[in-house]
Design a protein around this motif. Structure first.
Motif, PDB file in Angstrom:
ATOM      1  N   LEU A   1      81.095  47.593  19.447  1.00  0.00           N
ATOM      2  CA  LEU A   1      79.926  48.459  19.290  1.00  0.00           C
ATOM      3  C   LEU A   1      79.126  48.545  20.585  1.00  0.00           C
ATOM      4  CD1 LEU A   1      78.804  47.328  15.719  1.00  0.00           C
ATOM      5  CD2 LEU A   1      79.799  49.533  16.340  1.00  0.00           C
ATOM      6  N   HIS A   2      79.007  47.415  21.296  1.00  0.00           N
ATOM      7  CA  HIS A   2      78.274  47.423  22.566  1.00  0.00           C
ATOM      8  C   HIS A   2      78.984  48.320  23.574  1.00  0.00           C
ATOM      9  CE1 HIS A   2      76.061  44.885  25.856  1.00  0.00           C
ATOM     10  NE2 HIS A   2      75.680  46.141  25.826  1.00  0.00           N
ATOM     11  N   GLN A   3      80.297  48.233  23.623  1.00  0.00           N
ATOM     12  CA  GLN A   3      81.046  49.082  24.547  1.00  0.00           C
ATOM     13  C   GLN A   3      80.867  50.561  24.206  1.00  0.00           C
ATOM     14  OE1 GLN A   3      82.472  48.410  27.292  1.00  0.00           O
ATOM     15  NE2 GLN A   3      83.456  50.386  27.680  1.00  0.00           N
ATOM     16  N   LYS A   4      80.858  50.869  22.914  1.00  0.00           N
ATOM     17  CA  LYS A   4      80.646  52.249  22.494  1.00  0.00           C
ATOM     18  C   LYS A   4      79.282  52.733  22.969  1.00  0.00           C
ATOM     19  CE  LYS A   4      81.297  56.111  20.364  1.00  0.00           C
ATOM     20  NZ  LYS A   4      82.290  57.080  20.893  1.00  0.00           N
ATOM     21  N   ALA A   5      78.261  51.883  22.851  1.00  0.00           N
ATOM     22  CA  ALA A   5      76.916  52.249  23.288  1.00  0.00           C
ATOM     23  C   ALA A   5      76.867  52.492  24.798  1.00  0.00           C
ATOM     24  CB  ALA A   5      75.921  51.157  22.892  1.00  0.00           C
ATOM     25  N   LYS A   6      77.609  51.696  25.565  1.00  0.00           N
ATOM     26  CA  LYS A   6      77.635  51.890  27.021  1.00  0.00           C
ATOM     27  C   LYS A   6      78.218  53.255  27.382  1.00  0.00           C
ATOM     28  CE  LYS A   6      78.393  46.955  27.765  1.00  0.00           C
ATOM     29  NZ  LYS A   6      79.424  45.964  28.101  1.00  0.00           N
ATOM     30  N   ILE A   7      79.239  53.672  26.642  1.00  0.00           N
ATOM     31  CA  ILE A   7      79.824  54.996  26.887  1.00  0.00           C
ATOM     32  C   ILE A   7      78.786  56.081  26.617  1.00  0.00           C
ATOM     33  CG2 ILE A   7      81.610  56.621  26.156  1.00  0.00           C
ATOM     34  CD1 ILE A   7      82.727  54.259  27.686  1.00  0.00           C
ATOM     35  N   LEU A   8      78.026  55.924  25.535  1.00  0.00           N
ATOM     36  CA  LEU A   8      76.997  56.903  25.198  1.00  0.00           C
ATOM     37  C   LEU A   8      75.892  56.929  26.252  1.00  0.00           C
ATOM     38  CD1 LEU A   8      76.758  56.172  21.372  1.00  0.00           C
ATOM     39  CD2 LEU A   8      77.685  58.239  22.422  1.00  0.00           C
ATOM     40  N   ILE A   9      75.539  55.756  26.808  1.00  0.00           N
ATOM     41  CA  ILE A   9      74.523  55.703  27.859  1.00  0.00           C
ATOM     42  C   ILE A   9      75.006  56.462  29.092  1.00  0.00           C
ATOM     43  CG2 ILE A   9      73.382  54.146  29.500  1.00  0.00           C
ATOM     44  CD1 ILE A   9      73.152  52.110  27.231  1.00  0.00           C
ATOM     45  N   LYS A  10      76.266  56.285  29.448  1.00  0.00           N
ATOM     46  CA  LYS A  10      76.809  56.995  30.605  1.00  0.00           C
ATOM     47  C   LYS A  10      76.796  58.507  30.400  1.00  0.00           C
ATOM     48  CE  LYS A  10      79.772  53.268  32.318  1.00  0.00           C
ATOM     49  NZ  LYS A  10      81.163  52.828  32.590  1.00  0.00           N
ATOM     50  N   LYS A  11      76.826  58.928  29.125  1.00  0.00           N
ATOM     51  CA  LYS A  11      76.771  60.361  28.809  1.00  0.00           C
ATOM     52  C   LYS A  11      75.331  60.835  28.604  1.00  0.00           C
ATOM     53  CE  LYS A  11      81.329  60.393  26.578  1.00  0.00           C
ATOM     54  NZ  LYS A  11      82.069  60.592  25.296  1.00  0.00           N
ATOM     55  N   ASP A  12      74.351  59.962  28.889  1.00  0.00           N
ATOM     56  CA  ASP A  12      72.925  60.278  28.731  1.00  0.00           C
ATOM     57  C   ASP A  12      72.542  60.543  27.283  1.00  0.00           C
ATOM     58  OD1 ASP A  12      72.608  60.035  31.483  1.00  0.00           O
ATOM     59  OD2 ASP A  12      72.932  62.166  31.842  1.00  0.00           O
ATOM     60  N   ASN A  13      73.322  60.033  26.348  1.00  0.00           N
ATOM     61  CA  ASN A  13      73.004  60.172  24.922  1.00  0.00           C
ATOM     62  C   ASN A  13      72.279  58.895  24.474  1.00  0.00           C
ATOM     63  OD1 ASN A  13      72.879  60.705  22.204  1.00  0.00           O
ATOM     64  ND2 ASN A  13      75.040  61.191  21.967  1.00  0.00           N
ATOM     65  N   TYR A  14      71.017  58.787  24.901  1.00  0.00           N
ATOM     66  CA  TYR A  14      70.290  57.525  24.733  1.00  0.00           C
ATOM     67  C   TYR A  14      69.866  57.275  23.290  1.00  0.00           C
ATOM     68  CZ  TYR A  14      70.193  57.803  29.789  1.00  0.00           C
ATOM     69  OH  TYR A  14      70.563  57.909  31.097  1.00  0.00           O
ATOM     70  N   LYS A  15      69.579  58.322  22.543  1.00  0.00           N
ATOM     71  CA  LYS A  15      69.133  58.130  21.158  1.00  0.00           C
ATOM     72  C   LYS A  15      70.238  57.518  20.306  1.00  0.00           C
ATOM     73  CE  LYS A  15      67.065  60.561  17.216  1.00  0.00           C
ATOM     74  NZ  LYS A  15      67.998  59.959  16.235  1.00  0.00           N
ATOM     75  N   GLU A  16      71.430  58.112  20.380  1.00  0.00           N
ATOM     76  CA  GLU A  16      72.540  57.560  19.607  1.00  0.00           C
ATOM     77  C   GLU A  16      72.952  56.194  20.149  1.00  0.00           C
ATOM     78  OE1 GLU A  16      77.058  58.718  18.078  1.00  0.00           O
ATOM     79  OE2 GLU A  16      75.824  60.200  19.129  1.00  0.00           O
ATOM     80  N   ALA A  17      72.902  56.045  21.473  1.00  0.00           N
ATOM     81  CA  ALA A  17      73.250  54.757  22.077  1.00  0.00           C
ATOM     82  C   ALA A  17      72.337  53.657  21.550  1.00  0.00           C
ATOM     83  CB  ALA A  17      73.152  54.842  23.596  1.00  0.00           C
ATOM     84  N   LEU A  18      71.048  53.971  21.399  1.00  0.00           N
ATOM     85  CA  LEU A  18      70.100  52.974  20.909  1.00  0.00           C
ATOM     86  C   LEU A  18      70.438  52.536  19.493  1.00  0.00           C
ATOM     87  CD1 LEU A  18      67.546  51.374  21.499  1.00  0.00           C
ATOM     88  CD2 LEU A  18      66.197  53.335  20.745  1.00  0.00           C
ATOM     89  N   ASP A  19      70.812  53.478  18.647  1.00  0.00           N
ATOM     90  CA  ASP A  19      71.198  53.131  17.275  1.00  0.00           C
ATOM     91  C   ASP A  19      72.443  52.240  17.260  1.00  0.00           C
ATOM     92  OD1 ASP A  19      69.110  54.582  16.165  1.00  0.00           O
ATOM     93  OD2 ASP A  19      70.282  56.425  16.016  1.00  0.00           O
ATOM     94  N   VAL A  20      73.408  52.558  18.114  1.00  0.00           N
ATOM     95  CA  VAL A  20      74.635  51.750  18.163  1.00  0.00           C
ATOM     96  C   VAL A  20      74.340  50.365  18.733  1.00  0.00           C
ATOM     97  CG1 VAL A  20      76.983  51.621  19.066  1.00  0.00           C
ATOM     98  CG2 VAL A  20      76.054  53.824  18.372  1.00  0.00           C
TER      99      VAL A  20
END
Length: 575
Positions: free
Chosen positions: A167-186
């Motif tokens: 899950l943490h790795q998935k969130a890092k991918i979202l952060i790199k895509k500037d999708n911070y809202k979804e990244a925060l939930d993950v």
């Protein structure tokens, strides 16, 4: 009825009258059983002057009539002479209502995706921790930074840890895509998974403080000033966690990383965020100190063009060259050494992943144990080492639920061994069946690993879920050379085995009973909910296999933020 008369057609459904008041007023003939709320809304909108149906609101019996689910007016409770109140929203309000509906749908979809992520991570961690029969041709393991597999804690700890890392790795991918809202939930889900681990197992690794830092970074990028108080607490936890895992002033980390400054970017981000939190809490001097320190480290990460050019002329890629130079303080010789070391690790990992994939595909050929586990390949190797044929030893382990002692007793008993061989011989004469869904759906996925913890003093401050480099993905089964001469006859062991021996043969009855137990376990297993293969593969394929990936942060945003807040401090001081 006289002969030859044609029977009368059934009467059509009678139209009923309802009364509409408000935006448009008047009686309206409708078929209560056939008309739906959207149809009524559209008709009222037409009669109100051809306005957009979205602007028409309908109220009946003190409640708002909604389009979803699309029920008939009769199901909605309307009867003959029912009175419906209609109202007309302004054009802007109509757009706002449509936007609210779209936002609600997007939020519902987002929530459903988060549930899918959690369940997929849970399913993967479960299967890859308890020895379940492999359903894909990759494997999730815990490794330290040197690539050594790590086994620690209970099975529940390992499951929770693997789940948190995915899950943490998935969130890092979202952060790199500037999708911070979804990244925060993950990230919040990953934090929950980490909380299921024994704290003593993870308190001296840097994955948890990295998680805290990523959470606060999402707060900052979302400009969520309201969470500054909790952000300060998270940053304190992150700093204390880094000190435990990296050592005071990163002394332990430098020792493990051969004096390289791989963690420099992390401390740029940490000190920037500490400075921002201090600024909004009115601690001007503390904010200036933190921001100045972050700026100093930021300047150390600015790579000279000349050094980049030299490495790229040697044939190294731009991204790899830049990372090596940042982590070695622009030392060309040390950068080349790091690049060579990473290349060797990549080659070694490719070989290890191919071997793991061969082993998994071979394991699939031996079938399931009665409890739906795969044959334990280490125990199989031990039995073949002492002289037993592989296919025979595998079957002995399979029907004895991987109990090596019972398998050995069976193999060394001449009568039982003979019965076992006759069973296998009978299977050779039957057509084989395709195993499960693993190898076909997971084709192309290499062995997946996850960095883990090792005991002190060799503690490695990295616990990242990783997957072998995608370049090593093996798609050609001929290259795998899984099946040797003795393995051709191994078929799907889910079939019942015919009893060709005498009814009173105790040894054969014992083996048949194992097959029956396996059938019952398989039937129970087949009743489980369907796998979310798409989400599982998404999680697995996003794992990088790069031990230094967490430390390779582009600090461009950090540099801009440091300059911005230092400027704000200067403006406040001069005013």
């Amino acid at each position: 009825m006289a002969s030859g008369e044609v029977p009368a057609a059934p009467p059509a459904a009678a139209a009923e009258k309802i009364r509409v008041v408000g935006a448009w007023a008047g009686p309206l003939e409708v078929e209560l059983g056939a008309w739906t709320v959207p149809m009524l809304r559209a008709e009222v909108a037409r009669r109100a002057g051809d306005v957009e149906p979205e602007r028409i609101g309908l109220i009946f019996g003190g409640r708002v009539l909604k389009d979803d689910p699309a029920t008939s007016l009769q199901q909605a409770g309307l009867k003959s002479n029912s009175k419906v109140l209609s109202n007309l929203a302004s054009p802007d309000r109509g757009k706002a209502i449509a936007a609210e509906a779209a936002a609600a749908a997007a939020e519902e979809e987002h929530a459903a995706r988060l549930v899918r992520l959690w369940e997929a991570a849970k399913s993967l961690s479960q299967r890859h921790s308890d020895g379940s029969f492999p359903e894909e041709d990759f494997n999730l393991d815990l490794e330290d930074q040197s690539g050594q597999k790590v086994m620690f804690g209970s099975t529940d700890d390992i499951k929770a840890l693997k789940m948190a890392l995915m899950l943490h790795q998935k969130a890092k991918i979202l952060i790199k895509k500037d999708n911070y809202k979804e990244a925060l939930d993950v990230l919040m889900m990953a934090e929950e998974a980490f909380s299921l681990c024994d704290p003593k197992l993870i308190e001296r690794v840097d994955n948890v403080p990295m998680l805290q830092l990523d959470i606060v970074w999402c707060y900052f990028m979302l400009r969520d000033v309201s969470r500054l108080e909790v952000a300060g607490a998270r940053l304190n936890k992150a700093r204390l966690g880094f000190e435990r895992s990296h050592g005071k002033d990163s002394t332990r980390f430098r020792l493990l990383q051969a004096a390289r400054h791989a963690d420099l970017a992390i401390y740029v981000r940490l000190e920037l965020l500490e400075g921002v939190v201090a600024y909004y809490n009115g601690h001007t001097e503390k904010s200036r100190d933190s921001l100045s320190s972050a700026q100093s480290k930021f300047m150390q990460l600015q790579v000279p063009d000349e050094a980049m050019t030299m490495l790229m002329e040697m044939g190294y890629e731009e991204r790899s060259s830049k990372r090596a130079l940042k982590m070695t303080g622009y030392d060309i010789q040390a950068s080349v050494a790091l690049l060579c070391e990473e290349r060797e690790k990549k080659i070694l990992r490719r070989k290890q992943d191919q071997e793991t994939q061969r082993e998994i595909l071979e394991q699939m050929k031996y079938g399931k144990t009665p409890m739906n586990k795969g044959v334990d390949m280490q125990k199989l190797k031990s039995l073949t080492t002492i002289g037993f044929e592989k296919y025979l030893a595998a079957e002995a382990l399979r029907i004895n639920e991987n109990d090596a002692e019972k398998a050995l007793d069976l193999l060394t008993d001449p009568e039982k061994n003979c019965v076992l061989q006759s069973k296998i011989q009978s299977r050779r004469k039957r057509p084989s069946h395709v195993l499960g869904a693993g190898s076909s759906r997971a084709r192309g996925a290499a062995a997946v690993t996850a960095s883990g913890v090792v005991n002190p003093p060799s503690l490695v401050p990295d616990l990242n879920a990783t997957e072998g480099d995608q370049e090593q993905l093996v798609n050609n089964e001929e290259d795998l050379n899984v099946a040797d001469g003795d393995q051709e006859q191994l078929v799907n062991n889910e079939e019942a085995v015919n009893n060709n021996g005498e009814a009173g043969n105790h040894d054969e009855a014992m083996i048949d009973e194992a097959d029956v137990n396996e059938e019952e376990a398989s039937a129970s297993h087949d009743e489980r909910p369907n796998r979310d293969v798409v989400m599982e593969n998404e999680l697995a394929n996003e794992l990088t296999g790069d031990a230094l990936d967490d430390y390779d942060i582009d600090v461009g945003n950090e540099g801009q933020a440091i300059a911005e807040y230092l400027s704000l401090l200067e403006s406040a001081a001069s005013s």
